[in-house]
Design a protein around this motif. Sequence first.
Motif, PDB file in Angstrom:
ATOM      1  N   UNK A  93       3.644 -20.318 -17.830  1.00  0.00           N
ATOM      2  CA  UNK A  93       4.515 -21.234 -17.100  1.00  0.00           C
ATOM      3  C   UNK A  93       5.615 -20.461 -16.383  1.00  0.00           C
ATOM      4  N   UNK A  94       5.968 -19.298 -16.900  1.00  0.00           N
ATOM      5  CA  UNK A  94       6.918 -18.433 -16.215  1.00  0.00           C
ATOM      6  C   UNK A  94       6.402 -17.936 -14.879  1.00  0.00           C
ATOM      7  N   UNK A  95       5.096 -17.954 -14.680  1.00  0.00           N
ATOM      8  CA  UNK A  95       4.497 -17.689 -13.367  1.00  0.00           C
ATOM      9  C   UNK A  95       4.491 -18.970 -12.536  1.00  0.00           C
TER      10      UNK A  95
ATOM     11  N   UNK B 157       6.294 -23.445  -5.435  1.00  0.00           N
ATOM     12  CA  UNK B 157       7.074 -24.520  -4.825  1.00  0.00           C
ATOM     13  C   UNK B 157       6.904 -25.861  -5.521  1.00  0.00           C
ATOM     14  N   UNK B 158       5.691 -26.165  -5.898  1.00  0.00           N
ATOM     15  CA  UNK B 158       5.407 -27.521  -6.379  1.00  0.00           C
ATOM     16  C   UNK B 158       4.278 -27.484  -7.400  1.00  0.00           C
TER      17      UNK B 158
ATOM     18  N   UNK C 168      10.726 -23.613  -8.471  1.00  0.00           N
ATOM     19  CA  UNK C 168      11.783 -22.770  -7.922  1.00  0.00           C
ATOM     20  C   UNK C 168      11.565 -22.372  -6.466  1.00  0.00           C
ATOM     21  N   UNK C 169      10.324 -22.355  -6.012  1.00  0.00           N
ATOM     22  CA  UNK C 169      10.052 -22.070  -4.610  1.00  0.00           C
ATOM     23  C   UNK C 169      10.247 -20.617  -4.212  1.00  0.00           C
ATOM     24  N   UNK C 170      10.141 -19.689  -5.169  1.00  0.00           N
ATOM     25  CA  UNK C 170      10.288 -18.273  -4.847  1.00  0.00           C
ATOM     26  C   UNK C 170       9.007 -17.684  -4.255  1.00  0.00           C
ATOM     27  N   UNK C 171       7.869 -18.297  -4.581  1.00  0.00           N
ATOM     28  CA  UNK C 171       6.569 -17.892  -4.036  1.00  0.00           C
ATOM     29  C   UNK C 171       5.968 -19.109  -3.348  1.00  0.00           C
ATOM     30  N   UNK C 172       5.631 -19.035  -2.067  1.00  0.00           N
ATOM     31  CA  UNK C 172       5.029 -20.187  -1.390  1.00  0.00           C
ATOM     32  C   UNK C 172       3.670 -20.547  -2.005  1.00  0.00           C
ATOM     33  N   UNK C 173       3.499 -21.824  -2.319  1.00  0.00           N
ATOM     34  CA  UNK C 173       2.223 -22.269  -2.854  1.00  0.00           C
ATOM     35  C   UNK C 173       2.376 -23.391  -3.858  1.00  0.00           C
ATOM     36  N   UNK C 174       1.235 -23.829  -4.378  1.00  0.00           N
ATOM     37  CA  UNK C 174       1.151 -24.990  -5.254  1.00  0.00           C
ATOM     38  C   UNK C 174       0.603 -24.600  -6.626  1.00  0.00           C
TER      39      UNK C 174
ATOM     40  N   UNK D 250      -1.303 -19.490  -4.465  1.00  0.00           N
ATOM     41  CA  UNK D 250      -0.343 -18.993  -3.467  1.00  0.00           C
ATOM     42  C   UNK D 250      -0.833 -19.239  -2.054  1.00  0.00           C
ATOM     43  N   UNK D 251       0.093 -19.564  -1.163  1.00  0.00           N
ATOM     44  CA  UNK D 251      -0.271 -19.807   0.225  1.00  0.00           C
ATOM     45  C   UNK D 251      -0.613 -18.493   0.932  1.00  0.00           C
ATOM     46  N   UNK D 252       0.034 -17.411   0.533  1.00  0.00           N
ATOM     47  CA  UNK D 252      -0.227 -16.095   1.106  1.00  0.00           C
ATOM     48  C   UNK D 252      -1.166 -15.334   0.184  1.00  0.00           C
ATOM     49  N   UNK D 253      -2.374 -15.058   0.651  1.00  0.00           N
ATOM     50  CA  UNK D 253      -3.368 -14.365  -0.180  1.00  0.00           C
ATOM     51  C   UNK D 253      -2.885 -12.992  -0.625  1.00  0.00           C
ATOM     52  N   UNK D 254      -1.966 -12.403   0.132  1.00  0.00           N
ATOM     53  CA  UNK D 254      -1.462 -11.078  -0.218  1.00  0.00           C
ATOM     54  C   UNK D 254      -0.659 -11.086  -1.508  1.00  0.00           C
ATOM     55  N   UNK D 255      -0.214 -12.260  -1.956  1.00  0.00           N
ATOM     56  CA  UNK D 255       0.535 -12.346  -3.216  1.00  0.00           C
ATOM     57  C   UNK D 255      -0.369 -12.219  -4.433  1.00  0.00           C
ATOM     58  N   UNK D 256      -1.654 -12.410  -4.265  1.00  0.00           N
ATOM     59  CA  UNK D 256      -2.587 -12.362  -5.391  1.00  0.00           C
ATOM     60  C   UNK D 256      -2.849 -10.924  -5.808  1.00  0.00           C
TER      61      UNK D 256
END
Length: 210
Positions: free
Chosen positions: A82-84, A89-90, A99-105, A159-165
């Motif tokens: 849950x810390x991840x 965002x949502x 918290x919205x620190x990483x774009x995505x659902x 994540x909305x940005x695949x580069x975050x994975x």
Amino acid sequence: MKIVVVDYGMGNLRSVAKAIEHVAPKARVVVSADPRELASADRLVVPGQGALHDCLREFLARGLREAVEKASREKPFLGICVGMQMLFEHGEEGDTQALGLIPGEVPRFARGLVAADGARLKVPHMGWNEVIQTIPHPLFAGIADRERFYFVHSYYCAPRDAAATAARTEYGLSFTSAIARDNIFATQFHPEKSAAAGLKMLENFTLWRP
């Protein structure tokens, strides 16, 4: 070195702290909800298990948002389970604004998941599964690709940005099981429950210089 495990009343805080103490015996490991302790930490760990909306409610009630957001920009930061999820965002669970620190659902696993062999898969996803590394990262040092880690969750991060994975796992679909951005690294699985590979990852975190 001072490592603070953020205490917001949810999750297996002590087992995370004990695992870090095991791999970094010279570090000072503190479990705290005091924003001043978070501010003075060299590294921050945000664990968690349970429902995202419950965890986030307790997290916000303790006035931790500002200190955690500041740490996420300035120092090595590890989110677990849950810390991840709360970094996004949502969350679908409880229609939660996170918290919205990483774009995505953070959606729920769909009903009727099936494995590659046609077997029906249960939700929550619980137990050991392979973690497929998608980028090289210092926290994967000494850990084989497709090493197995321990999971327990019904929701997953998208994540909305695949580069975050940073890693993916197969469970009826291919979902993001670790993310990395700058000084943030976070996992859907539980390193503290994942035997030697998990301890190695925690050790790597204590040595990481982003």
